[in-house]
Design an enzyme around this catalytic site. Structure first.
Site, PDB file in Angstrom:
ATOM      1  N   ARG A   1     -46.167 -46.804  69.843  1.00 23.73           N
ATOM      2  CA  ARG A   1     -45.211 -47.816  69.381  1.00 23.73           C
ATOM      3  C   ARG A   1     -44.174 -48.254  70.399  1.00 23.73           C
ATOM      4  NH1 ARG A   1     -43.689 -46.138  63.303  1.00 23.73           N
ATOM      5  NH2 ARG A   1     -45.819 -46.546  62.673  1.00 23.73           N
TER       6      ARG A   1
ATOM      7  N   ARG B   1     -41.914 -40.734  67.531  1.00 24.59           N
ATOM      8  CA  ARG B   1     -42.640 -40.336  66.317  1.00 24.59           C
ATOM      9  C   ARG B   1     -43.983 -41.053  66.227  1.00 24.59           C
ATOM     10  NH1 ARG B   1     -43.112 -42.438  60.875  1.00 24.59           N
ATOM     11  NH2 ARG B   1     -42.025 -44.254  61.649  1.00 24.59           N
TER      12      ARG B   1
HETATM   13  P1  FAD Z   1     -35.321 -42.240  52.024  1.00 26.24           P
HETATM   14  O1  FAD Z   1     -36.628 -42.475  51.404  1.00 26.24           O
HETATM   15  O2  FAD Z   1     -34.735 -43.350  52.792  1.00 26.24           O
HETATM   16  O3  FAD Z   1     -34.305 -41.797  50.881  1.00 26.24           O
HETATM   17  C1  FAD Z   1     -32.925 -41.625  51.178  1.00 26.24           C
HETATM   18  C2  FAD Z   1     -32.168 -41.623  49.879  1.00 26.24           C
HETATM   19  O4  FAD Z   1     -30.810 -41.222  50.096  1.00 26.24           O
HETATM   20  C3  FAD Z   1     -32.101 -42.957  49.194  1.00 26.24           C
HETATM   21  O5  FAD Z   1     -32.440 -42.755  47.855  1.00 26.24           O
HETATM   22  C4  FAD Z   1     -30.650 -43.378  49.331  1.00 26.24           C
HETATM   23  O6  FAD Z   1     -30.180 -44.194  48.293  1.00 26.24           O
HETATM   24  C5  FAD Z   1     -29.966 -42.033  49.302  1.00 26.24           C
HETATM   25  N1  FAD Z   1     -28.626 -42.038  49.908  1.00 26.24           N
HETATM   26  C6  FAD Z   1     -28.274 -42.407  51.152  1.00 26.24           C
HETATM   27  N2  FAD Z   1     -26.947 -42.283  51.318  1.00 26.24           N
HETATM   28  C7  FAD Z   1     -26.449 -41.819  50.145  1.00 26.24           C
HETATM   29  C8  FAD Z   1     -25.144 -41.520  49.683  1.00 26.24           C
HETATM   30  N3  FAD Z   1     -24.047 -41.665  50.451  1.00 26.24           N
HETATM   31  N4  FAD Z   1     -24.996 -41.077  48.409  1.00 26.24           N
HETATM   32  C9  FAD Z   1     -26.063 -40.940  47.593  1.00 26.24           C
HETATM   33  N5  FAD Z   1     -27.319 -41.236  47.983  1.00 26.24           N
HETATM   34  C10 FAD Z   1     -27.509 -41.657  49.239  1.00 26.24           C
HETATM   35  N6  FAD Z   1     -43.410 -43.482  57.292  1.00 26.24           N
HETATM   36  C11 FAD Z   1     -44.683 -43.039  57.199  1.00 26.24           C
HETATM   37  O7  FAD Z   1     -44.941 -41.857  57.402  1.00 26.24           O
HETATM   38  N7  FAD Z   1     -45.672 -43.911  56.853  1.00 26.24           N
HETATM   39  C12 FAD Z   1     -45.458 -45.233  56.623  1.00 26.24           C
HETATM   40  O8  FAD Z   1     -46.363 -45.967  56.288  1.00 26.24           O
HETATM   41  C13 FAD Z   1     -44.127 -45.719  56.756  1.00 26.24           C
HETATM   42  N8  FAD Z   1     -43.838 -47.027  56.562  1.00 26.24           N
HETATM   43  C14 FAD Z   1     -42.534 -47.431  56.564  1.00 26.24           C
HETATM   44  C15 FAD Z   1     -42.240 -48.756  56.264  1.00 26.24           C
HETATM   45  C16 FAD Z   1     -40.917 -49.171  56.178  1.00 26.24           C
HETATM   46  C17 FAD Z   1     -40.600 -50.590  55.823  1.00 26.24           C
HETATM   47  C18 FAD Z   1     -39.875 -48.238  56.416  1.00 26.24           C
HETATM   48  C19 FAD Z   1     -38.439 -48.661  56.309  1.00 26.24           C
HETATM   49  C20 FAD Z   1     -40.167 -46.933  56.751  1.00 26.24           C
HETATM   50  C21 FAD Z   1     -41.495 -46.513  56.835  1.00 26.24           C
HETATM   51  N9  FAD Z   1     -41.819 -45.206  57.154  1.00 26.24           N
HETATM   52  C22 FAD Z   1     -43.111 -44.781  57.068  1.00 26.24           C
HETATM   53  C23 FAD Z   1     -40.764 -44.204  57.371  1.00 26.24           C
HETATM   54  C24 FAD Z   1     -40.575 -43.419  56.068  1.00 26.24           C
HETATM   55  O9  FAD Z   1     -40.709 -44.292  54.981  1.00 26.24           O
HETATM   56  C25 FAD Z   1     -39.232 -42.742  55.987  1.00 26.24           C
HETATM   57  O10 FAD Z   1     -38.945 -42.072  57.163  1.00 26.24           O
HETATM   58  C26 FAD Z   1     -39.192 -41.758  54.847  1.00 26.24           C
HETATM   59  O11 FAD Z   1     -39.609 -42.389  53.668  1.00 26.24           O
HETATM   60  C27 FAD Z   1     -37.792 -41.188  54.678  1.00 26.24           C
HETATM   61  O12 FAD Z   1     -37.746 -40.466  53.486  1.00 26.24           O
HETATM   62  P2  FAD Z   1     -36.389 -39.756  53.073  1.00 26.24           P
HETATM   63  O13 FAD Z   1     -36.630 -39.145  51.745  1.00 26.24           O
HETATM   64  O14 FAD Z   1     -35.921 -38.897  54.168  1.00 26.24           O
HETATM   65  O15 FAD Z   1     -35.341 -40.961  52.972  1.00 26.24           O
HETATM   66  C1  SIN Z   2     -46.425 -48.798  59.417  1.00 26.02           C
HETATM   67  O1  SIN Z   2     -47.074 -48.893  58.387  1.00 26.02           O
HETATM   68  O2  SIN Z   2     -46.669 -49.417  60.442  1.00 26.02           O
HETATM   69  C2  SIN Z   2     -45.278 -47.865  59.435  1.00 26.02           C
HETATM   70  C3  SIN Z   2     -45.785 -46.513  59.615  1.00 26.02           C
HETATM   71  C4  SIN Z   2     -44.693 -45.591  60.011  1.00 26.02           C
HETATM   72  O3  SIN Z   2     -43.567 -45.995  60.231  1.00 26.02           O
HETATM   73  O4  SIN Z   2     -44.980 -44.402  60.086  1.00 26.02           O
END
Ligand code: FAD
Ligand code: SIN
Length: 548
Positions: free
Chosen positions: A306, A402
């Site tokens: 990437r 990553r």
């Molecule tokens: P999140 O899913 O972001 O959850 C964080 C939570 O914390 C949220 O609910 C938020 O509201 C809450 N929060 C934050 N601050 C506060 C606060 N102050 N008080 C209360 N609550 C709070 N990864 C992959 O492996 N495969 C993929 O295909 C992929 N595609 C992606 C596509 C997109 C568009 C994006 C943005 C990311 C993608 N990623 C992908 C990365 C992956 O989605 C994330 O890294 C992962 O989902 C993070 O999960 P998490 O539970 O750590 O955080």
């Molecule tokens: C994507 O689907 O290209 C995002 C995958 C990732 O962020 O891991």
């Protein structure tokens, strides 16, 4: 997942940020309502909900989330989950690809543990009802950049995150030990002598509430919103990292921000991700003159890592003076395209783009925070009774870059690990919760005439311009000075609403990214310095940790 780095592998940044304080708000525990739980989880993405399910095995768990339950990075994930479950794939191969991408900064034992646990965690999801795409009843595996093997599983073509999130939400809602507080903003961790006892929260109707917990798990996601161009939803403002830092936790690898190469670029539209699997299925990148350029930059062309694709796109944009490049999938049969990428088809169509007939305008944007709160193999932070998991944490899995689809995997595994350990350690200690009187009087002015939106937008533009895909000392210094200037009058105020606290968190996190980026005088992985273009393994094969 041990972070047992020897001293040579760590460079410490002890930065005095202006107006450093422990809490963002004044409060008096005697004046506010109290809630008690065994385990408190901040965040409701893949990491937080996975943690809650395990934490609730033998006690009460409470999930606090600042928006709707499903508004988070997880829900928007498209491409899929990387997991070594295909017939000829192995844990060793997946581990090797992850280590290669991380450019000598991964923690090999962490990588091996997470990759090894992946298949079991995915099987849990399937048992709880997750429907991943199949052919003849067998899971379908796709290839993404940097993976030597097709190992990405997906759901409904390009809606993997939604399926994962919905599955976990169902499991959480069915569990009577788990309570959920939506639209509840976690402002700060309550700590005393290096031990975390819970958090102070704010809700539009209930106001301030103190939540006391025997163990607290931070799963508050990433900080893409500090950049003007980002794939992340509005909630990703780095609150978790900022509150952990204020509470005395150690942060690691904050300079490593991953930029996704292909985000739909239509002026005025939200930056919608065009998944890497589009290139995995044969999508080609063309510049504004219609020329394919990736083979000139890397032997793996569109499937290069990437960071290489993002940097190459930037160079093509600079060369042609055009604001974007184009993704071309017109050679892929229409029916295949429409069934494989239904969401992308729908979103593009809403802007008048038919993906089977038109070029898709794309450019890179901030996507994923590799750094975060440093944790050990049980996801414990430097603050006692505080865990971190998912994107908020820095486990050592990703090193300097990553590998695609490794973060849903990391969220699943580390959420599970943190939840189990929190639950076990409560059973081991059997101590009762001891809430105490805690007061904070900041004595700061509470002016309301600051235009927070203006500062927020200026910060995001500055970060994009000066701390983006290409960095150098002059621009980093400019960013540092601007951020310090904003800090001098934003951190110096007291706010009573999330917009103010988020801006304070964004300024803190941005300052930490810039400090670490200035410190690392080399290029490695996603950190590309035009004034230090080489990787310097003699001086910089080490981590930058930040604490105050
Ligand atoms: P999140 O899913 O972001 O959850 C964080 C939570 O914390 C949220 O609910 C938020 O509201 C809450 N929060 C934050 N601050 C506060 C606060 N102050 N008080 C209360 N609550 C709070 N990864 C992959 O492996 N495969 C993929 O295909 C992929 N595609 C992606 C596509 C997109 C568009 C994006 C943005 C990311 C993608 N990623 C992908 C990365 C992956 O989605 C994330 O890294 C992962 O989902 C993070 O999960 P998490 O539970 O750590 O955080
Ligand atoms: C994507 O689907 O290209 C995002 C995958 C990732 O962020 O891991």
């Amino acid at each position: 997942m041990t972070n047992t780095f020897d001293k040579d592998r760590i460079h410490t940044v002890k930065k005095k940020h202006q107006n450093q304080k422990k809490y963002l708000t004044s409060f008096d525990s005697r004046a506010f309502p109290h809630v008690f739980t065994d385990v408190l989880i901040i965040g409701s993405g893949v990491a937080g909900l996975s943690a809650a399910i395990q934490a609730a095995r033998s006690g009460s768990a409470l999930v606090v989330t600042k928006d709707k339950l499903d508004e988070n990075n997880t829900t928007y994930a498209q491409g899929g989950i990387a997991v070594a479950m295909a017939d000829k794939d192995t844990i060793a191969k997946h581990t090797k690809d992850t280590l290669d991408a991380g450019q000598r900064l991964c923690n090999a034992s962490v990588v091996k543990t997470i990759v090894s646990e992946g298949p079991s965690r995915v099987k849990d999801l399937i048992e709880w009802g997750a429907k991943f795409d199949r052919e003849d009843d067998k899971l379908i595996f796709t290839k993404e950049g940097g993976h030597q093997f097709p190992r990405i599983i997906r759901a409904q073509g390009d809606s993997t995150g939604r399926e994962v999130e919905n599955t976990l939400i169902r499991a959480v809602r069915e569990n009577r030990n788990i309570k959920i507080f939506e639209h509840t903003f976690a402002i700060d961790l309550i700590t005393k002598e290096g031990v975390c006892h819970g958090i102070i929260t704010w809700h539009a109707k209930r106001g301030y509430v103190l939540i006391w917990a025997k163990r607290t798990i931070l799963a508050a996601g990433g900080c893409g919103q500090v950049y003007r161009e980002t794939t992340n939803p509005d909630v990703a403002t780095g609150d978790g990292v900022a509150m952990a830092y204020r509470a005395g936790a150690v942060l690691q690898d904050m300079e490593f921000v991953q930029f996704h190469p292909t985000t739909l670029y239509i002026a005025g539209a939200v930056r919608f991700l065009i998944t890497e699997t589009v290139r995995g299925e044969g999508g080609i990148l063309r510049n504004s003159k219609g020329a394919r350029f990736m083979p000139d930059y890397h032997p793996q062309a569109e499937l290069a890592p990437r960071d290489v694709v993002s940097q190459s796109i930037l160079k093509e944009m600079q060369k042609t003076g055009h604001t974007c490049v184009y993704l071309d999938v017109r050679h892929i049969p229409q029916e295949r395209l429409y069934t494989r990428f239904p969401k992308i088809k729908e979103i593009c169509a809403s802007f008048g783009i038919d993906i089977a007939a038109d070029l898709i305008p794309v450019r890179p944007s901030a996507h994923y925070m590799i750094g975060g709160v440093k944790v050990d193999r049980f996801c414990k932070t430097a603050v006692k009774q505080l865990y971190a998991c998912g994107e908020t944490a820095c486990t050592g899995m990703h090193g300097a870059n990553r590998l695609g689809s490794n973060s849903l995997l990391e969220g699943l595994v580390t959420g599970y690990t943190a939840g189990i350990d929190a639950c076990k350690s409560i059973r081991r200690t059997k101590r009762d919760m001891a809430p105490y009187t805690v007061q904070e009087t900041l004595g700061l002015s509470k002016i309301s005439w600051l235009d927070l939106n203006d500062i927020r937008n200026s910060l995001k533009s500055l970060m994009w311009r000066d701390v983006g895909i290409e960095r150098d000392e002059m621009r980093l210094l400019e960013a540092e000075e601007m951020i310090q200037m904003w800090c001098s009058y934003v951190l110096d105020k007291e706010f009573s609403h999330p917009a103010g606290w988020e801006l304070q968190n964004m300024l803190l996190v941005s300052g930490l990214i810039v400090s670490a980026a200035r410190k690392r005088k080399e290029s490695r992985g996603v950190h590309h310095r035009t004034d230090y273009p080489q990787t310097d393994n003699t001086r910089w094969k080490k981590h930058i940790v930040s604490s105050h």
